[in-house]
Design a protein around this motif. Structure first.
Motif, PDB file in Angstrom:
ATOM      1  N   VAL A 126     -27.194  -9.286  -5.048  1.00 60.02           N
ATOM      2  CA  VAL A 126     -26.745 -10.496  -5.745  1.00 60.02           C
ATOM      3  C   VAL A 126     -25.671 -11.205  -4.929  1.00 60.02           C
ATOM      4  CG1 VAL A 126     -25.584 -11.371  -7.807  1.00 60.02           C
ATOM      5  CG2 VAL A 126     -27.295  -9.558  -8.017  1.00 60.02           C
ATOM      6  N   GLY A 127     -24.747 -10.428  -4.350  1.00 59.53           N
ATOM      7  CA  GLY A 127     -23.677 -11.007  -3.549  1.00 59.53           C
ATOM      8  C   GLY A 127     -24.187 -11.725  -2.315  1.00 59.53           C
ATOM      9  N   ILE A 128     -25.181 -11.147  -1.670  1.00 61.39           N
ATOM     10  CA  ILE A 128     -25.754 -11.780  -0.469  1.00 61.39           C
ATOM     11  C   ILE A 128     -26.375 -13.124  -0.818  1.00 61.39           C
ATOM     12  CG2 ILE A 128     -27.587 -11.571   1.264  1.00 61.39           C
ATOM     13  CD1 ILE A 128     -27.025  -8.513   1.214  1.00 61.39           C
ATOM     14  N   VAL A 129     -27.059 -13.169  -1.976  1.00 61.81           N
ATOM     15  CA  VAL A 129     -27.669 -14.437  -2.412  1.00 61.81           C
ATOM     16  C   VAL A 129     -26.583 -15.452  -2.771  1.00 61.81           C
ATOM     17  CG1 VAL A 129     -29.113 -15.537  -4.165  1.00 61.81           C
ATOM     18  CG2 VAL A 129     -29.777 -13.320  -3.216  1.00 61.81           C
ATOM     19  N   LEU A 130     -25.586 -15.009  -3.538  1.00 65.76           N
ATOM     20  CA  LEU A 130     -24.516 -15.917  -3.946  1.00 65.76           C
ATOM     21  C   LEU A 130     -23.681 -16.393  -2.765  1.00 65.76           C
ATOM     22  CD1 LEU A 130     -23.195 -14.208  -7.223  1.00 65.76           C
ATOM     23  CD2 LEU A 130     -24.639 -16.238  -7.035  1.00 65.76           C
ATOM     24  N   SER A 131     -23.574 -15.554  -1.744  1.00 67.29           N
ATOM     25  CA  SER A 131     -22.766 -15.949  -0.581  1.00 67.29           C
ATOM     26  C   SER A 131     -23.390 -17.120   0.161  1.00 67.29           C
ATOM     27  CB  SER A 131     -22.583 -14.763   0.366  1.00 67.29           C
ATOM     28  OG  SER A 131     -23.816 -14.377   0.949  1.00 67.29           O
ATOM     29  N   GLN A 132     -24.720 -17.249   0.049  1.00 67.41           N
ATOM     30  CA  GLN A 132     -25.367 -18.413   0.674  1.00 67.41           C
ATOM     31  C   GLN A 132     -24.972 -19.692  -0.065  1.00 67.41           C
ATOM     32  OE1 GLN A 132     -26.826 -17.236   3.439  1.00 67.41           O
ATOM     33  NE2 GLN A 132     -26.354 -15.235   2.532  1.00 67.41           N
ATOM     34  N   LEU A 133     -24.853 -19.583  -1.406  1.00 70.03           N
ATOM     35  CA  LEU A 133     -24.387 -20.728  -2.186  1.00 70.03           C
ATOM     36  C   LEU A 133     -22.910 -20.990  -1.924  1.00 70.03           C
ATOM     37  CD1 LEU A 133     -26.122 -19.907  -5.607  1.00 70.03           C
ATOM     38  CD2 LEU A 133     -26.910 -21.472  -3.819  1.00 70.03           C
ATOM     39  N   MET A 134     -22.168 -19.916  -1.665  1.00 66.92           N
ATOM     40  CA  MET A 134     -20.748 -20.066  -1.344  1.00 66.92           C
ATOM     41  C   MET A 134     -20.568 -20.900  -0.079  1.00 66.92           C
ATOM     42  SD  MET A 134     -17.563 -19.486  -2.051  1.00 66.92           S
ATOM     43  CE  MET A 134     -17.305 -18.090  -3.142  1.00 66.92           C
ATOM     44  N   SER A 135     -21.544 -20.821   0.826  1.00 66.75           N
ATOM     45  CA  SER A 135     -21.467 -21.619   2.058  1.00 66.75           C
ATOM     46  C   SER A 135     -21.340 -23.102   1.737  1.00 66.75           C
ATOM     47  CB  SER A 135     -22.711 -21.388   2.910  1.00 66.75           C
ATOM     48  OG  SER A 135     -22.851 -20.039   3.253  1.00 66.75           O
TER      49      SER A 135
END
Length: 687
Positions: A126-135
Motif C-alpha cells: 500500500v505504501g509503495i502505491v501511495l508513494s507514487q501519489l505522494m510524488s
C-alpha cells in the motif's frame, strides 16, 4: 503444531480484529511513504538550492520517524494488551487442557510473527502505491516538473520500515510472553464475568479538583493568548503547556467521579430507556482510563493545532512573495562601522570597517559585479539611525505600559529612518503608496501585525520624535502598511519616513540598491548564479558586510520551508490521529466483548435490539466525543497561540486550513468510530 494453531487463530480473528490489522497496515504504509520522499524527489527537475532544501527536509523527516516509531510502538503494545484480554477464556481453556504457559507464549510468538509479516507485506505494498501519489504532492509543494516521472521503489525506506517495525514486533513478543506468564487460570476463565467496579469517588473532592483544574486550565489559556507578556523568558512557554497537561488529567479524573453522581440526580434522564446502563458504563470507562483519555485528548489537541497551522504556512508564504518580493534583487550593506560596533555585533569583523566607508556600487565593483551591465530599474537609497532615538523613545507615554505588558520586547533597538524622496522612489518600484510630508511631520510604515497595533497606540497619542534638535509629529494617527526590505514574511516592525532635510550624512547606517535583472530568462539565471555563487566565493567577500536577497532565493526558501513544515505536520498529525482513534476503537471492542453477557442479560429481561443498538451507539459516541470535545476547547486557544507565533508568515489562510483539518479529522476519527460501532454491534449480536 503451534504454527498451525497460530495460523488458525489469525484466520479466526481477522474479522474481530479488523481495526488492529487496518491500523498496523496503515502505520506501515504511512511510515514508508514519508521515508520514501527522498526517492520521489530524484525525478523532479529543480535547482541545486531546492535540492539542498529537499535533502534537509528528508533528513528532518528521518529524525521525526524515530519519534513516530515510539508512538506506533506504544500503539501496538497497547493494542496487544486488549487483544490478549479478549482471549483470556481461550488461554484458560488451553491451560485446562494441559498446555503450558511456555507453549501459549510460543503460540502468541508465532501469531505476532505472522501478523507482523502480513501487515508489513500489505502495508509496504500500500505504501509503495501511495508513494507514487505522494510524488504529485511533493512536486506540487515544490512547484517542480515531473516530466521524468517513473515508478519508484525506495529500498532505503523499505529497509528502515522493516527494521523499525521489526523492533516493535519484537518488543510486542516480549510483552506477550511476560503477560502470559503472569496470568492465573481463574482470572483467565472468569475474567469476563467480573464486573468492572465503579468506584464512587468522594463528590466533594471531585468537585474541588474539578474547579481547581478548570481554574488552572483557564490560566493556561490566558497565558497562551492575552497573557503572553507574562512569559518573560522563552523557556516559560512550557509553563502553560505543563499546566494544561496536568489540568487535563485532573479534569478527567474529577469528571469520572462526577458524571455518574450528577446524572443519578437527574431522575428523568437517568431512568429513561437504557440510560442507567449507558451512564454507568461510561463512568466506569472514564474511571479506569483516566491516563489513557488524557493522552488521547492531548494527542488530538496536538493533531488539530499542528495540521491547522502547517497546512496554512506554505500557502501564506507563497502568497506573501507576490507582494514582498516585487523585484529581482536587493543588495544592502552597513555603513560607518566602528571598532565598538564591530565588538558589539557577531555579524561584523575588523576587516569590514574600511569597506563600510565606500559606496555600495564600489563594493560591488570590488566583487567583480558590474551593476550597469547586469541590472535595470535601479533604485539606490540609504537608511539612517541614531543612538539618541530608540524604540522606547518613539512610544511616548505608552512605553511605561508596554514595559509591563511586553517585557520581552527589545526597547533599546535604534529606530530606522528613510528620506521621503528615497522611499517614494522605492515605493514606485514596489508598487506601494507614495506620500507627501510637511517639514515637521513623519510617517511610520510597518507590516508586522503584532507591532502595528502597538505602534498605532503611540501614534494615536500624537507622540513626537526629536531628530537633530527638531521635533516631528505623526502625519497619520495609524501605522501605514509598507516595507523596505524584500522578504518572504511580514517582518517590518517599523520604519520612519521623514523629510529629506531631517538627517545628514553622519547618520547613515545602511546602503541599499534594489533592481531588476537585464536580459532574457537564460541571462537572468546567469546573473542569479553570479550573485549566489561567484560573489560569495570572491576573496573580497570577507572584507565587506554586503549581502544580497533575490526573488528566486526567497521563492525557493519559502517553498522549501513551507513544504517542510507541511510534510512534518501531516506526518505527525496523521500518526497522532490514527493512534488516538485506534486506541479508543480497540478499547471499545475489548469492552464490547466483555459486555456480551451484559447485553445478553438485557435481552432476557425484554430489551429489544433497537434499544440495545441505540445504547451501544450512545456509549461509543460519548466515549469518542469526550476527549475530542476537550481537545477542541484546548485547540481554540492553541490555534490562537499558533497565530501569534506565525504572525510574520501571514495567517490569513488559516480558516481554510482549519476547515480542512476538521474534514480530515471527521473522515479518520469518524471512520474509526463507525467501524468500531458496527464491529461492536456484531460482537454483541445474539448468535
Amino acid at each position: 503444531m503451534l504454527c498451525k494453531l497460530s495460523l488458525k487463530n489469525i484466520k479466526k480473528s481477522i474479522k474481530d480484529y479488523a481495526i488492529y490489522f487496518f491500523t498496523l497496515i496503515l502505520g506501515v504504509a504511512i511510515f514508508y511513504v514519508f521515508n520514501a520522499i527522498d526517492s520521489q524527489t530524484v525525478m523532479m527537475d529543480v535547482t541545486s538550492s531546492t535540492r539542498e532544501i529537499i535533502k534537509l527536509m528528508t533528513n528532518m523527516l528521518s529524525g521525526v520517524s524515530v519519534f513516530v516509531s515510539f508512538i506506533l510502538g506504544f500503539l501496538i503494545i497497547y493494542a496487544s494488551r486488549f487483544l490478549i484480554k479478549r482471549r483470556n477464556k481461550e488461554f484458560g481453556i488451553y491451560l485446562t487442557l494441559g498446555m503450558s504457559k511456555r507453549k501459549i507464549a510460543s503460540v502468541l510468538f508465532f501469531e505476532t510473527l505472522f501478523i507482523g509479516i502480513i501487515s508489513l507485506f500489505v502495508g509496504l505494498c500500500v505504501g509503495i502505491v501511495l508513494s507514487q501519489l505522494m510524488s504529485l504532492l511533493v512536486a506540487n509543494m515544490f512547484e517542480a516538473n515531473l516530466t521524468k516521472f517513473t515508478f519508484t521503489f525506495s529500498s532505503s525506506a523499505c529497509i528502515k520500515t522493516l527494521i523499525y517495525f521489526g523492533i516493535m514486533y519484537f518488543l510486542v513478543m516480549i510483552f506477550n510472553t511476560v503477560n502470559v506468564n503472569r496470568c492465573k487460570l481463574i482470572d483467565l476463565l472468569h475474567g469476563s464475568k467480573k464486573s468492572e467496579k465503579v468506584r464512587l469517588k468522594n463528590p466533594l473532592v471531585c468537585t474541588i479538583i474539578f474547579f481547581a483544574s478548570s481554574t488552572v486550565l483557564g490560566y493556561a489559556y490566558y497565558l497562551v493568548t492575552g497573557g503572553i507578556a507574562e512569559l518573560s523568558e522563552v523557556e516559560q512557554i512550557f509553563k502553560p503547556i505543563i499546566m494544561g497537561a496536568i489540568s487535563t488529567f485532573f479534569l478527567f479524573w474529577s469528571l469520572s467521579g462526577l458524571i455518574l453522581r450528577i446524572v443519578m440526580h437527574m431522575k428523568k434522564v437517568y431512568y429513561h430507556g437504557l440510560n442507567t446502563f449507558v451512564v454507568r458504563q461510561i463512568s466506569s470507562k472514564i474511571n479506569t482510563t483516566v491516563m489513557s483519555m488524557t493522552v488521547i485528548c492531548l494527542m488530538l489537541f496536538v493533531t488539530i493545532c499542528v495540521l491547522s497551522s502547517s497546512l496554512s504556512i506554505k500557502n501564506s508564504m507563497t502568497a506573501n512573495l507576490k507582494t514582498m518580493a516585487p523585484v529581482d534583487v536587493q543588495f544592502y550593506k552597513y555603513l560607518n562601522l566602528t571598532e565598538e560596533s564591530v565588538k558589539n555585533s557577531w555579524r561584523f569583523t575588523d576587516k569590514m570597517i574600511e569597506d563600510s566607508t565606500i559606496p555600495l556600487r564600489e563594493t560591488l565593483a570590488n566583487l567583480n559585479f558590474d551593476v550597469d551591465a547586469y541590472l535595470k530599474d535601479i533604485v539606490e537609497f540609504n537608511l539612517y539611525g541614531t543612538e539618541e532615538i530608540k524604540i522606547k523613545d518613539t512610544l511616548g507615554t505608552y512605553y511605561d505600559e508596554l514595559k509591563t505588558k511586553y517585557p520581552l520586547m527589545d526597547y533599546e533597538n535604534e529606530e530606522t529612518f528613510i528620506k521621503l524622496s528615497d522611499y517614494n522612489k522605492l515605493a514606485k518600484l514596489f508598487s506601494l503608496e507614495e506620500y507627501t510630508l510637511n517639514e515637521n511631520e513623519y510617517i511610520l510604515i510597518a507590516d508586522y501585525k503584532e507591532l502595528v497595533s502597538i505602534r498605532s497606540v503611540a501614534l494615536e497619542r500624537n507622540t513626537t520624535i526629536n531628530l537633530l534638535g527638531k521635533n516631528y509629529s505623526p502625519k497619520y494617527k495609524e501605522v501605514k502598511d509598507g516595507f523596505i526590505f524584500m522578504n518572504s514574511t511580514h517582518a517590518n516592525s517599523g520604519v520612519f519616513i521623514i523629510p529629506d532635510n531631517a538627517v545628514n550624512e553622519s547618520l547613515k547606517v545602511e546602503s541599499i540598491l534594489t533592481a531588476n535583472y537585464k536580459g532574457t530568462e537564460e541571462e537572468k539565471e546567469i546573473i542569479e548564479n553570479r550573485i549566489a555563487i561567484d560573489m560569495y566565493e570572491h576573496s573580497y567577500n570577507t572584507k565587506t558586510s554586503l549581502s544580497a536577497t533575490t526573488k528566486i532565493a526567497l521563492y525557493e526558501a519559502s517553498i522549501g520551508l513551507g513544504a517542510m513544515v507541511t510534510f512534518i505536520g501531516l506526518y505527525l498529525g496523521i500518526i497522532f490521529l490514527i493512534s488516538s482513534a485506534a486506541i479508543l476503537a480497540l478499547k471499545e471492542l475489548s469492552e464490547s466483548t466483555d459486555n456480551k453477557m451484559r447485553f445478553a442479560m438485557l435481552r432476557k429481561i425484554g430489551t429489544d435490539e433497537a434499544m440495545l443498538n441505540k445504547a451501544l451507539f450512545y456509549q461509543i459516541a460519548i466515549f469518542f466525543l469526550f476527549p475530542l470535545v476537550i481537545a477542541g476547547i484546548h485547540s481554540i486557544f492553541g490555534i490562537q497561540f499558533c497565530n501569534f507565533l506565525l504572525a510574520t508568515f501571514g495567517n490569513d489562510k488559516l480558516l481554510p486550513s482549519i476547515i480542512m483539518t476538521a474534514i480530515f479529522l471527521g473522515l479518520i476519527y469518524g471512520g474509526y468510530f463507525l467501524i468500531t460501532y458496527f464491529v461492536s454491534k456484531n460482537i454483541i449480536k445474539e448468535k
